[in-house]
Every structure is written in structure tokens, then in C-alpha cells.
Write a protein that holds these residues in place. Structure first.
Motif, PDB file in Angstrom:
ATOM      1  N   GLU A 181       0.836  -1.201   0.000  1.00  0.00           N
ATOM      2  CA  GLU A 181       0.000   0.000   0.000  1.00  0.00           C
ATOM      3  C   GLU A 181       0.875   1.257   0.000  1.00  0.00           C
ATOM      4  O   GLU A 181       0.414   2.332   0.376  1.00  0.00           O
ATOM      5  N   HIS A 182       2.135   1.093  -0.409  1.00  0.00           N
ATOM      6  CA  HIS A 182       3.071   2.218  -0.402  1.00  0.00           C
ATOM      7  C   HIS A 182       3.302   2.746  -1.808  1.00  0.00           C
ATOM      8  O   HIS A 182       3.386   1.974  -2.759  1.00  0.00           O
ATOM      9  N   VAL A 183       3.425   4.045  -1.883  1.00  0.00           N
ATOM     10  CA  VAL A 183       3.783   4.674  -3.154  1.00  0.00           C
ATOM     11  C   VAL A 183       5.286   4.939  -3.153  1.00  0.00           C
ATOM     12  O   VAL A 183       5.821   5.513  -2.197  1.00  0.00           O
ATOM     13  N   LEU A 184       5.950   4.498  -4.208  1.00  0.00           N
ATOM     14  CA  LEU A 184       7.388   4.740  -4.368  1.00  0.00           C
ATOM     15  C   LEU A 184       7.579   5.640  -5.591  1.00  0.00           C
ATOM     16  O   LEU A 184       7.015   5.366  -6.661  1.00  0.00           O
ATOM     17  N   ARG A 185       8.325   6.689  -5.434  1.00  0.00           N
ATOM     18  CA  ARG A 185       8.661   7.552  -6.583  1.00  0.00           C
ATOM     19  C   ARG A 185      10.036   7.146  -7.087  1.00  0.00           C
ATOM     20  O   ARG A 185      11.039   7.296  -6.387  1.00  0.00           O
ATOM     21  N   ILE A 186      10.067   6.625  -8.316  1.00  0.00           N
ATOM     22  CA  ILE A 186      11.303   6.124  -8.911  1.00  0.00           C
ATOM     23  C   ILE A 186      11.815   7.165  -9.899  1.00  0.00           C
ATOM     24  O   ILE A 186      11.063   7.587 -10.790  1.00  0.00           O
ATOM     25  N   SER A 187      13.059   7.556  -9.765  1.00  0.00           N
ATOM     26  CA  SER A 187      13.598   8.560 -10.685  1.00  0.00           C
ATOM     27  C   SER A 187      14.995   8.165 -11.143  1.00  0.00           C
ATOM     28  O   SER A 187      15.699   7.398 -10.469  1.00  0.00           O
ATOM     29  N   SER A 188      15.358   8.678 -12.315  1.00  0.00           N
ATOM     30  CA  SER A 188      16.707   8.468 -12.824  1.00  0.00           C
ATOM     31  C   SER A 188      17.018   9.541 -13.866  1.00  0.00           C
ATOM     32  O   SER A 188      16.106  10.056 -14.519  1.00  0.00           O
ATOM     33  N   ALA A 189      18.286   9.829 -14.003  1.00  0.00           N
ATOM     34  CA  ALA A 189      18.709  10.765 -15.057  1.00  0.00           C
ATOM     35  C   ALA A 189      18.732  10.072 -16.414  1.00  0.00           C
ATOM     36  O   ALA A 189      18.815  10.734 -17.443  1.00  0.00           O
ATOM     37  N   SER A 190      18.639   8.763 -16.405  1.00  0.00           N
ATOM     38  CA  SER A 190      18.790   7.988 -17.639  1.00  0.00           C
ATOM     39  C   SER A 190      17.473   7.330 -18.041  1.00  0.00           C
ATOM     40  O   SER A 190      16.873   6.582 -17.255  1.00  0.00           O
ATOM     41  N   SER A 191      17.032   7.558 -19.267  1.00  0.00           N
ATOM     42  CA  SER A 191      15.808   6.892 -19.734  1.00  0.00           C
ATOM     43  C   SER A 191      16.067   5.395 -19.920  1.00  0.00           C
ATOM     44  O   SER A 191      15.148   4.582 -19.793  1.00  0.00           O
ATOM     45  N   ALA A 192      17.328   5.013 -20.205  1.00  0.00           N
ATOM     46  CA  ALA A 192      17.655   3.584 -20.329  1.00  0.00           C
ATOM     47  C   ALA A 192      17.447   2.876 -18.996  1.00  0.00           C
ATOM     48  O   ALA A 192      16.969   1.736 -18.949  1.00  0.00           O
ATOM     49  N   VAL A 193      17.780   3.538 -17.893  1.00  0.00           N
ATOM     50  CA  VAL A 193      17.581   2.949 -16.563  1.00  0.00           C
ATOM     51  C   VAL A 193      16.081   2.801 -16.277  1.00  0.00           C
ATOM     52  O   VAL A 193      15.633   1.773 -15.752  1.00  0.00           O
ATOM     53  N   MET A 194      15.304   3.803 -16.653  1.00  0.00           N
ATOM     54  CA  MET A 194      13.857   3.716 -16.413  1.00  0.00           C
ATOM     55  C   MET A 194      13.248   2.583 -17.252  1.00  0.00           C
ATOM     56  O   MET A 194      12.337   1.883 -16.797  1.00  0.00           O
ATOM     57  N   SER A 195      13.753   2.403 -18.455  1.00  0.00           N
ATOM     58  CA  SER A 195      13.266   1.296 -19.299  1.00  0.00           C
ATOM     59  C   SER A 195      13.636  -0.046 -18.671  1.00  0.00           C
ATOM     60  O   SER A 195      12.832  -0.983 -18.657  1.00  0.00           O
ATOM     61  N   LEU A 196      14.856  -0.125 -18.137  1.00  0.00           N
ATOM     62  CA  LEU A 196      15.290  -1.366 -17.495  1.00  0.00           C
ATOM     63  C   LEU A 196      14.423  -1.660 -16.263  1.00  0.00           C
ATOM     64  O   LEU A 196      14.054  -2.806 -16.007  1.00  0.00           O
ATOM     65  N   PHE A 197      14.070  -0.610 -15.540  1.00  0.00           N
ATOM     66  CA  PHE A 197      13.201  -0.791 -14.377  1.00  0.00           C
ATOM     67  C   PHE A 197      11.866  -1.399 -14.816  1.00  0.00           C
ATOM     68  O   PHE A 197      11.360  -2.342 -14.199  1.00  0.00           O
ATOM     69  N   SER A 198      11.306  -0.866 -15.884  1.00  0.00           N
ATOM     70  CA  SER A 198      10.010  -1.366 -16.373  1.00  0.00           C
ATOM     71  C   SER A 198      10.124  -2.808 -16.838  1.00  0.00           C
ATOM     72  O   SER A 198       9.206  -3.602 -16.637  1.00  0.00           O
ATOM     73  N   ARG A 199      11.244  -3.162 -17.455  1.00  0.00           N
ATOM     74  CA  ARG A 199      11.440  -4.549 -17.901  1.00  0.00           C
ATOM     75  C   ARG A 199      11.648  -5.486 -16.710  1.00  0.00           C
ATOM     76  O   ARG A 199      11.220  -6.630 -16.720  1.00  0.00           O
ATOM     77  N   THR A 200      12.318  -4.989 -15.677  1.00  0.00           N
ATOM     78  CA  THR A 200      12.606  -5.832 -14.506  1.00  0.00           C
ATOM     79  C   THR A 200      11.338  -6.105 -13.703  1.00  0.00           C
ATOM     80  O   THR A 200      11.181  -7.169 -13.112  1.00  0.00           O
TER      81      THR A 200
END
Lengths: 269, 89
Positions: free
Chosen positions: A10-29
Motif C-alpha cells: 500500500e506504499h507509493v514509491l517515486r522512482i527517478s533516474s537521469a537515464s531513460s535507459a535505466v527507467m526502461s530497465l526498471f520497467s522490464r525488470t
């Protein structure tokens, strides 16, 4: 800078990165993670991600170090987590996808134990009309298999590797888990929660059979199923307190099963 | 004479009438029988093996011939588990 808000438990986590490649990897993971529809939620944890750390996974040993600035560092060969005391402001640097997944499990487990909210248990979990049913056991006992055999119109898989438990004095509740091993069910649009109705310790066998387990025995057998790394004395006490509450509220069973879905006749009867 | 006492930090957990002792430093849980649980309750203060054996004989009328041997084994096991400390006096 890119960021997304997600639900875990029930927790909201704000995920951020300077790299769009890292954000894409997060979504794939974490393909089954639930995304918040808007940024109206106040995040419980803010996590900044960065890649390029360390070397591939060697073992599960995690070093812990207090820094001069009051933060704590948890370091493995393939990831490092730097967090404030409450695990609310966090920076993760990781080597690869496996490291990212494990670092997030590490962080979330730390957060929910330290806040007394609940536990992350090495198990699968299936929901039906009666609530959630957790399946755990030794490595290779069949946690993922039991979950895969369970899927039907009336049952859903909410965890195949790590079940999220919220533990309150009157109820244990389970949530959709993004920490997956093999079974990547579709991400629900909204976070759901289910009362945990039963816990099963799995054994593969020729015939289906279910035997109740005493609470004291259950407590001991669940101890090594909790995802946690390098617990302090206070962490251990907190984990035991949460496990004690769990076995007090939820019946435990040894479930002997063969690889077909008819073991559900024992659970649903 | 050797005296024994609980180590600080160890906690007793009661579940369905059964007593278990948590050692958070060693990450262990030790289950106690009812007699062992009674002895654990006494070990909040220092006791020798003899004083524990006498206490058990007084508390349990049916205590058998092996009380001294059982207490010696019990204290050895608790030392092994890191739940009690020994003090020479």
C-alpha cells in the motif's frame, strides 16, 4: 530527469533516474508493477536509480556501513543502496537487471520491517473467494509449480517468489507482488488486497494430503523464509514479533501434493 | 562454584502454552519443555546446577532420579545456544 510513481503493497514509491535507459530497465525488470495513475499521491519512499555499479552477482553477502552524513550503505558486489534512517530517501546504484531486482527487494523488506508494517516472505501466493493462500517451502519444493497449477477463472496468482504481508493485530493481508521469478501475470490497474487465509509448507508427494502445523513449529519453520539481509538485534526482534502475529492469526499446514491442481480440494473444503 | 543466569537480550515467546527463547544475536529460537521453561523462569537470577535441581524437585513431586543429570544437560544446551552466561563464584 524521468520519474514514475508505483504501488508496492500500500506504499507509493517515486522512482527517478537521469537515464531513460535505466527507467526502461526498471520497467522490464518489474513488468507487473502497479503504476499510479497520477502524481497526486505522497510517496512513502523516493528512490533514485543509477547504473554502472560494481560487477556481476557473486553471493548474497551484504556489507553494512554507517556514513558520516547519517545515511546507511548496504553494499553487495552488484548493487549499493544508500538510505536515510527511515528508508524514505534512497539512492540505488546497480550493475544489471538481477542486481536491480534484488536491491529493490532488499530496500522494500528493510522499509516494511523497520516501520513494523509487515514482511516479505519467500513464497508464492494465490487468491480465491476465501482470500489469499500462501505456499512456501524449501528450495525446489514447488512454490512456483503450486501457483502455476492454481491459476483458474476463480483464482489468481499475486506472487510467485516473494509475498507481501501486511501484519496487523487483527488481520494479515496480502498484496499483489511485483517481485517475480517466472510467472509474470498482468499488472492490475488498481492495488488490491486480500486477507491471508492459510499458509502451506510444500512437499512433493504421490498423494495429496494436508496436516495442520502447531503455531510454535510454524514460527520456527517460517523464520528462514523471510527476505532480510544482515538483520540487527532490533530487526530480528521485529521480524519474530511480526511472524508471531502471523502464526497467531493464520493457520499453517504441511501440504503434500503431486503436480495437479486437485490439491485445491483440500484447501477449499 | 559455577552460577548461571540468562543473557540480556534473550526473550521468551509463549505460543499455545509452549515457551520458546529467542536469541536475536545468534538468530536462533530454542523450544523449551515445561520443566525447562520453569528453570528458565528461575534463571532471571543466578542459580547453580544444584539449586536448580532442588527447585525442580520441590516444584515437581514426580521428578525422577535423573533430575541432576537432566539439569546438567539443560544448562549445557543453553550455554551452547548462547542463552545463559556462567559466572564463577
Amino acid at each position: 530527469m524521468e520519474s514514475i510513481d508505483i504501488f508496492i503493497g500500500e506504499h507509493v514509491l517515486r522512482i527517478s533516474s537521469a537515464s531513460s535507459a535505466v527507467m526502461s530497465l526498471f520497467s522490464r525488470t518489474f513488468p507487473t508493477v502497479i503504476r499510479c495513475g497520477s502524481f497526486d499521491f505522497e510517496p512513502a519512499i523516493a528512490v533514485h536509480l543509477d547504473e554502472g555499479y560494481g560487477s556481476p552477482f557473486v553471493d548474497y553477502n551484504v556489507g553494512k556501513q554507517q556514513t558520516d552524513t547519517g545515511t546507511v550503505r548496504y553494499a553487495r558486489t552488484d548493487y549499493i543502496i544508500e538510505t536515510d534512517e527511515d528508508c524514505k530517501q534512497v539512492a540505488i546504484k546497480f550493475h544489471d537487471e538481477l542486481a536491480l531486482k534484488h536491491a529493490f527487494m532488499h530496500l522494500y523488506s528493510l522499509y516494511i520491517v523497520r516501520s513494523g508494517w509487515g514482511l516479505l516472505i519467500h513464497s508464492s501466493c494465490v487468491t480465491d473467494n476465501c482470500g489469499g493462500h500462501m505456499f512456501t517451502g524449501r528450495s525446489g519444493a514447488g512454490k512456483s509449480t503450486a501457483a502455476a497449477l492454481s491459476e483458474s477463472e476463480s483464482r489468481g496468482i499475486i506472487a510467485d517468489e516473494a509475498t507481501i504481508l501486511r501484519i496487523r493485530p487483527d488481520e494479515v493481508t496480502v498484496f499483489h507482488s511485483p517481485f517475480r521469478s517466472e510467472i509474470q501475470t498482468a499488472a492490475p490497474l488498481e492495488p488490491g488486497q486480500w486477507r491471508l487465509s492459510s499458509i502451506h509448507l510444500l512437499h512433493q508427494a504421490e498423494q495429496h494430503r494436508r496436516m495442520p502445523i502447531a503455531r510454535s513449529e510454524g514460527l520456527i519453520r517460517l523464520m528462514d523464509k523471510v527476505f532480510f539481509w544482515n538483520p540487527s538485534t532490533d530487526d530480528t526482534k521485529a521480524i519474530i514479533g511480526l511472524l508471531r502475529q502471523t502464526v497467531h492469526l493464520v493457520p499453517l499446514y504441511d501440504l503434500y501434493f503431486r503436480k495437479d491442481p486437485y490439491f485445491w480440494e483440500l484447501i477449499s473444503s | 562454584m559455577t552460577l548461571y543466569i540468562r543473557k540480556p537480550g534473550c526473550e521468551a515467546i509463549e505460543l499455545d502454552g509452549e515457551t520458546m527463547i529467542l536469541n536475536p544475536d545468534g538468530l536462533t529460537i530454542t523450544r523449551l519443555s515445561p520443566v525447562a521453561s520453569y528453570c528458565w523462569s528461575l534463571l532471571c537470577e543466578t542459580h547453580s546446577a544444584d539449586s536448580l535441581s532442588n527447585a525442580v524437585r520441590s516444584h515437581y513431586e514426580e521428578a525422577g532420579q535423573t533430575v541432576e543429570q537432566d539439569i546438567s544437560l539443560f544448562l549445557h544446551d543453553l550455554m551452547e545456544c548462547g542463552l545463559i552466561a556462567a559466572v564463577e563464584k
